[in-house]
Write a protein that holds these residues in place. Structure first.
Motif, PDB file in Angstrom:
ATOM      1  N   VAL A 135       0.840  -1.198   0.000  1.00  0.00           N
ATOM      2  CA  VAL A 135       0.000   0.000   0.000  1.00  0.00           C
ATOM      3  C   VAL A 135       0.875   1.248   0.000  1.00  0.00           C
ATOM      4  O   VAL A 135       1.790   1.378   0.799  1.00  0.00           O
ATOM      5  N   GLU A 136       0.591   2.146  -0.924  1.00  0.00           N
ATOM      6  CA  GLU A 136       1.344   3.392  -1.014  1.00  0.00           C
ATOM      7  C   GLU A 136       0.371   4.557  -1.031  1.00  0.00           C
ATOM      8  O   GLU A 136      -0.679   4.500  -1.676  1.00  0.00           O
ATOM      9  N   LYS A 137       0.723   5.615  -0.322  1.00  0.00           N
ATOM     10  CA  LYS A 137      -0.103   6.817  -0.300  1.00  0.00           C
ATOM     11  C   LYS A 137       0.682   7.962  -0.932  1.00  0.00           C
ATOM     12  O   LYS A 137       1.874   8.101  -0.716  1.00  0.00           O
ATOM     13  N   PHE A 138       0.000   8.765  -1.728  1.00  0.00           N
ATOM     14  CA  PHE A 138       0.672   9.923  -2.310  1.00  0.00           C
ATOM     15  C   PHE A 138      -0.349  11.009  -2.615  1.00  0.00           C
ATOM     16  O   PHE A 138      -1.559  10.788  -2.557  1.00  0.00           O
ATOM     17  N   ASP A 139       0.152  12.195  -2.911  1.00  0.00           N
ATOM     18  CA  ASP A 139      -0.690  13.349  -3.188  1.00  0.00           C
ATOM     19  C   ASP A 139      -0.784  13.556  -4.694  1.00  0.00           C
ATOM     20  O   ASP A 139       0.217  13.547  -5.391  1.00  0.00           O
ATOM     21  N   TRP A 140      -2.002  13.704  -5.196  1.00  0.00           N
ATOM     22  CA  TRP A 140      -2.214  13.940  -6.616  1.00  0.00           C
ATOM     23  C   TRP A 140      -3.036  15.212  -6.764  1.00  0.00           C
ATOM     24  O   TRP A 140      -4.240  15.217  -6.561  1.00  0.00           O
ATOM     25  N   ASN A 141      -2.353  16.311  -7.067  1.00  0.00           N
ATOM     26  CA  ASN A 141      -3.018  17.617  -7.232  1.00  0.00           C
ATOM     27  C   ASN A 141      -3.886  17.981  -6.029  1.00  0.00           C
ATOM     28  O   ASN A 141      -5.005  18.477  -6.192  1.00  0.00           O
ATOM     29  N   GLY A 142      -3.367  17.694  -4.833  1.00  0.00           N
ATOM     30  CA  GLY A 142      -4.095  18.049  -3.621  1.00  0.00           C
ATOM     31  C   GLY A 142      -5.069  17.003  -3.138  1.00  0.00           C
ATOM     32  O   GLY A 142      -5.743  17.197  -2.122  1.00  0.00           O
ATOM     33  N   ILE A 143      -5.183  15.892  -3.847  1.00  0.00           N
ATOM     34  CA  ILE A 143      -6.079  14.808  -3.430  1.00  0.00           C
ATOM     35  C   ILE A 143      -5.255  13.619  -2.965  1.00  0.00           C
ATOM     36  O   ILE A 143      -4.325  13.192  -3.653  1.00  0.00           O
TER      37      ILE A 143
ATOM     38  N   LYS B 246      -0.992  -1.927  -4.463  1.00  0.00           N
ATOM     39  CA  LYS B 246      -0.209  -2.446  -5.583  1.00  0.00           C
ATOM     40  C   LYS B 246      -0.615  -3.881  -5.898  1.00  0.00           C
ATOM     41  O   LYS B 246      -0.829  -4.689  -5.008  1.00  0.00           O
ATOM     42  N   ASP B 247      -0.704  -4.159  -7.184  1.00  0.00           N
ATOM     43  CA  ASP B 247      -1.156  -5.464  -7.630  1.00  0.00           C
ATOM     44  C   ASP B 247      -0.500  -5.759  -8.967  1.00  0.00           C
ATOM     45  O   ASP B 247      -0.099  -4.845  -9.689  1.00  0.00           O
ATOM     46  N   THR B 248      -0.386  -7.021  -9.312  1.00  0.00           N
ATOM     47  CA  THR B 248       0.190  -7.401 -10.603  1.00  0.00           C
ATOM     48  C   THR B 248      -0.882  -7.866 -11.576  1.00  0.00           C
ATOM     49  O   THR B 248      -0.588  -8.305 -12.677  1.00  0.00           O
ATOM     50  N   SER B 249      -2.110  -7.760 -11.165  1.00  0.00           N
ATOM     51  CA  SER B 249      -3.226  -8.198 -12.002  1.00  0.00           C
ATOM     52  C   SER B 249      -3.399  -7.260 -13.194  1.00  0.00           C
ATOM     53  O   SER B 249      -3.088  -6.073 -13.110  1.00  0.00           O
TER      54      SER B 249
ATOM     55  N   LYS C 230     -12.380  14.722  -1.023  1.00  0.00           N
ATOM     56  CA  LYS C 230     -12.312  13.468  -1.770  1.00  0.00           C
ATOM     57  C   LYS C 230     -11.043  12.700  -1.439  1.00  0.00           C
ATOM     58  O   LYS C 230     -10.016  13.285  -1.078  1.00  0.00           O
ATOM     59  N   ARG C 231     -11.109  11.402  -1.611  1.00  0.00           N
ATOM     60  CA  ARG C 231      -9.929  10.530  -1.529  1.00  0.00           C
ATOM     61  C   ARG C 231     -10.089   9.475  -2.612  1.00  0.00           C
ATOM     62  O   ARG C 231     -11.184   8.985  -2.857  1.00  0.00           O
ATOM     63  N   ILE C 232      -8.993   9.134  -3.279  1.00  0.00           N
ATOM     64  CA  ILE C 232      -9.048   8.150  -4.347  1.00  0.00           C
ATOM     65  C   ILE C 232      -8.359   6.865  -3.896  1.00  0.00           C
ATOM     66  O   ILE C 232      -7.240   6.892  -3.366  1.00  0.00           O
ATOM     67  N   TYR C 233      -9.015   5.749  -4.110  1.00  0.00           N
ATOM     68  CA  TYR C 233      -8.452   4.430  -3.814  1.00  0.00           C
ATOM     69  C   TYR C 233      -8.205   3.705  -5.144  1.00  0.00           C
ATOM     70  O   TYR C 233      -9.118   3.572  -5.957  1.00  0.00           O
ATOM     71  N   LEU C 234      -6.977   3.266  -5.350  1.00  0.00           N
ATOM     72  CA  LEU C 234      -6.599   2.536  -6.551  1.00  0.00           C
ATOM     73  C   LEU C 234      -6.185   1.121  -6.193  1.00  0.00           C
ATOM     74  O   LEU C 234      -5.547   0.896  -5.174  1.00  0.00           O
ATOM     75  N   ALA C 235      -6.524   0.188  -7.059  1.00  0.00           N
ATOM     76  CA  ALA C 235      -6.027  -1.185  -6.941  1.00  0.00           C
ATOM     77  C   ALA C 235      -5.600  -1.607  -8.343  1.00  0.00           C
ATOM     78  O   ALA C 235      -6.411  -1.588  -9.271  1.00  0.00           O
ATOM     79  N   GLY C 236      -4.326  -1.942  -8.488  1.00  0.00           N
ATOM     80  CA  GLY C 236      -3.840  -2.331  -9.806  1.00  0.00           C
ATOM     81  C   GLY C 236      -2.327  -2.224  -9.872  1.00  0.00           C
ATOM     82  O   GLY C 236      -1.668  -1.824  -8.914  1.00  0.00           O
ATOM     83  N   PRO C 237      -1.744  -2.566 -11.024  1.00  0.00           N
ATOM     84  CA  PRO C 237      -0.297  -2.525 -11.190  1.00  0.00           C
ATOM     85  C   PRO C 237       0.227  -1.107 -11.394  1.00  0.00           C
ATOM     86  O   PRO C 237      -0.554  -0.142 -11.507  1.00  0.00           O
ATOM     87  N   LYS C 238       1.539  -0.964 -11.467  1.00  0.00           N
ATOM     88  CA  LYS C 238       2.164   0.344 -11.589  1.00  0.00           C
ATOM     89  C   LYS C 238       1.734   1.058 -12.870  1.00  0.00           C
ATOM     90  O   LYS C 238       1.645   2.290 -12.907  1.00  0.00           O
ATOM     91  N   ASP C 239       1.428   0.307 -13.920  1.00  0.00           N
ATOM     92  CA  ASP C 239       1.017   0.899 -15.191  1.00  0.00           C
ATOM     93  C   ASP C 239      -0.218   1.779 -15.025  1.00  0.00           C
ATOM     94  O   ASP C 239      -0.429   2.721 -15.802  1.00  0.00           O
ATOM     95  N   LEU C 240      -1.025   1.486 -14.030  1.00  0.00           N
ATOM     96  CA  LEU C 240      -2.258   2.220 -13.824  1.00  0.00           C
ATOM     97  C   LEU C 240      -1.967   3.680 -13.497  1.00  0.00           C
ATOM     98  O   LEU C 240      -2.741   4.560 -13.807  1.00  0.00           O
TER      99      LEU C 240
END
Length: 212
Positions: A23-31, A37-40, A202-212
């Motif tokens: 699990v990694e957290k980061f800031d994207w334009n204030g969000i 992280k996943d390899t799917s 707002k908060r964004i939750y992502l599940a997927g590989p680095k390409d996402l």
């Protein structure tokens, strides 16, 4: 037995450490973004909005209707165009509105994430909730409420919530009552969309590989 407990605790700690590493957290334009992280080859994007039906005010059910009708049409595309495009890319999308928060989730193949998310962003930026589509949805919503008498479990759940939470805003249905649904207009939904876009945390939750 003590030996087994030690092994179980060690396993739990190992699994916990492994999960934290994924699990990694980061800031994207204030969000704030939380990335699992996943390899799917699949991805899921869930946008959490820290508000829901409690801010509907006099237009009860408008938040729920707004999120549900995002695919109803924009200035550029009709409902058919939008749904055909999302179906072409195999995208799945679902809103979930509660009294206190709302979530809009999109999932599909990573290789198709760019055109899919461009379409979703367009919906959030340019949805106009055409009156004709809104009336169709209102008719369906009214029929669904009227048909509650044929589904005892759903009817009992609705009544129990209203009685047990009487005197609080949580007793009111998220999607509104018959009198509310009939009053909702396209302009009401446009205002709700603007509010959620511009005012709500707002908060964004992502599940997927680095390409996402």
């Amino acid at each position: 037995m003590a030996h087994i407990k030690k092994i179980s605790l060690a396993l739990l700690l190992t699994l916990s450490s492994a999960l934290q590493a994924q699990v990694e957290k980061f800031d994207w334009n204030g969000i704030e973004v939380v990335w699992l992280k996943d390899t799917s080859p699949l991805y899921t994007v869930s946008v959490y909005f820290a508000d829901g039906a409690l801010s509907d005010g006099n237009t009860k059910g408008s938040a729920s209707a707004m999120f549900s009708l995002l695919t109803a049409g924009t200035r550029r595309y009709s409902r058919k165009d939008i749904l055909d495009n999302l179906e072409y890319f195999g995208a799945k999308f679902s809103p979930n509105v509660t009294h206190e928060y709302s979530i809009y989730s999109v999932s599909g193949l990573v290789k198709d994430s760019m055109p899919t998310m461009k379409q979703i962003c367009h919906l959030f930026q340019d949805s106009i909730f055409p009156a004709e589509e809104l009336e169709k949805e209102k008719t369906r919503a009214v029929e669904q409420i009227n048909n509650l008498v044929r589904t005892p479990d759903a009817l009992a759940s609705t009544i129990f919530r209203e009685v047990s939470l009487e005197g609080t805003p949580y007793s009111y249905p998220v999607s509104g009552k018959l009198k509310d649904i009939k009053k909702i207009s396209s302009s009401d939904l446009v205002k709700r969309l603007e509010y959620f876009n511009q005012k709500v945390f707002k908060r964004i939750y992502l599940a997927g590989p680095k390409d996402l």
